[in-house]
Design a protein around this motif. Structure first.
Motif, short mmCIF file in Angstrom:
data_model
loop_
_atom_site.label_atom_id
_atom_site.label_comp_id
_atom_site.label_asym_id
_atom_site.label_seq_id
_atom_site.Cartn_x
_atom_site.Cartn_y
_atom_site.Cartn_z
N ILE A 1 68.42 3.34 -8.59
CA ILE A 1 67.34 4.16 -8.03
C ILE A 1 65.99 3.70 -8.57
N VAL A 2 65.91 3.48 -9.87
CA VAL A 2 64.63 3.05 -10.47
C VAL A 2 64.20 1.70 -9.89
N GLU A 3 65.14 0.78 -9.74
CA GLU A 3 64.81 -0.53 -9.16
C GLU A 3 64.31 -0.38 -7.73
N ALA A 4 64.98 0.46 -6.95
CA ALA A 4 64.56 0.68 -5.56
C ALA A 4 63.19 1.36 -5.50
N LEU A 5 62.94 2.29 -6.42
CA LEU A 5 61.62 2.93 -6.47
C LEU A 5 60.53 1.89 -6.71
N ARG A 6 60.80 0.96 -7.59
CA ARG A 6 59.83 -0.11 -7.86
C ARG A 6 59.66 -1.01 -6.63
N ARG A 7 60.78 -1.35 -6.02
CA ARG A 7 60.75 -2.25 -4.87
C ARG A 7 59.98 -1.64 -3.70
N TYR A 8 60.15 -0.35 -3.49
CA TYR A 8 59.51 0.32 -2.37
C TYR A 8 58.29 1.13 -2.82
N SER A 9 57.60 0.68 -3.82
CA SER A 9 56.47 1.42 -4.37
C SER A 9 55.32 1.58 -3.37
N ALA A 10 55.29 0.76 -2.32
CA ALA A 10 54.26 0.91 -1.29
C ALA A 10 54.50 2.15 -0.43
N VAL A 11 55.71 2.70 -0.48
CA VAL A 11 56.04 3.93 0.25
C VAL A 11 55.62 5.10 -0.64
N THR A 12 54.74 5.94 -0.12
CA THR A 12 54.12 7.00 -0.92
C THR A 12 55.14 7.88 -1.63
N ASP A 13 56.19 8.31 -0.93
CA ASP A 13 57.19 9.19 -1.56
C ASP A 13 57.89 8.51 -2.73
N CYS A 14 58.16 7.22 -2.59
CA CYS A 14 58.82 6.47 -3.67
C CYS A 14 57.88 6.32 -4.87
#
Length: 191
Positions: free
Chosen positions: A136-149
């Protein structure tokens, strides 16, 4: 004839061996600290990610950050951790579920958000909580351009107060209500 060493000579050899072993241990410990620092600098969040195209390619495993108190509670794990390579739709679904459960806890004694996240991950993915948390943390970093993430990551890491999420939700709800009223007014339905 066999030469016999005095107690003093044996004691000195033991001291020398202990000192040598201690020096080797200290050199090894310094190398490990240097490796941990290097891993910190090679954070995947430092690379340029675009949607599902990842450069460099995602790793199959993460290196657990250990169990030291300086490691966030939800990432405390020693050893290899399988990378789930979560896609954005899966991540968004997980985040919605986490926020829903957190909202349902309103009025109950609150634990801080990192501990709540840790408890949630352990309950939901019992046998593989480290894989879930790191994934989850890796995906949050990867999709950091998505506001919710980005918002979730910042709340999780303490960069933003959890209240920012609730304020955002309230603002979105107020905007919806205003849009409905405006729509009714423009259609002649009154207010």
């Amino acid at each position: 004839g066999e030469s016999h060493k005095s107690s003093r000579e044996i004691a000195q050899e033991m001291i020398d061996t202990l000192l040598e072993t201690s020096e080797k241990y200290q050199r090894t410990a310094k190398k490990l600290v240097t490796c941990e620092q290097l891993l910190t600098f090679l954070d995947p969040g430092d690379f340029d990610y675009e949607a599902d195209h990842v450069f460099p390619p995602p790793r199959k495993y993460f290196v657990g950050l250990g169990t030291h108190v300086s490691v966030p509670v939800y990432l405390r794990f020693y050893g290899p951790v399988k990378n789930w390579n979560l896609r954005l739709p899966n991540l968004e679904s997980i985040l919605e579920d986490i926020w829903k459960e957190r909202r349902e806890m309103a009025g109950q004694p609150q634990m801080d958000f990192p501990n709540f996240f840790n408890t949630y991950v352990r309950r939901r993915w019992g046998l593989t909580p480290a894989e879930a948390a790191y994934g989850i943390v890796e995906a949050l970093r990867r999709y950091s351009a998505v506001t919710d993430c980005d918002l979730f990551y910042r709340v999780l890491t303490g960069a933003l107060s959890e209240q920012v999420y609730y304020d955002q939700q309230k603002m979105i709800q107020m905007l919806r209500v205003a849009c409905v009223r405006l729509d009714r007014k423009l259609r002649g339905g009154g207010g």
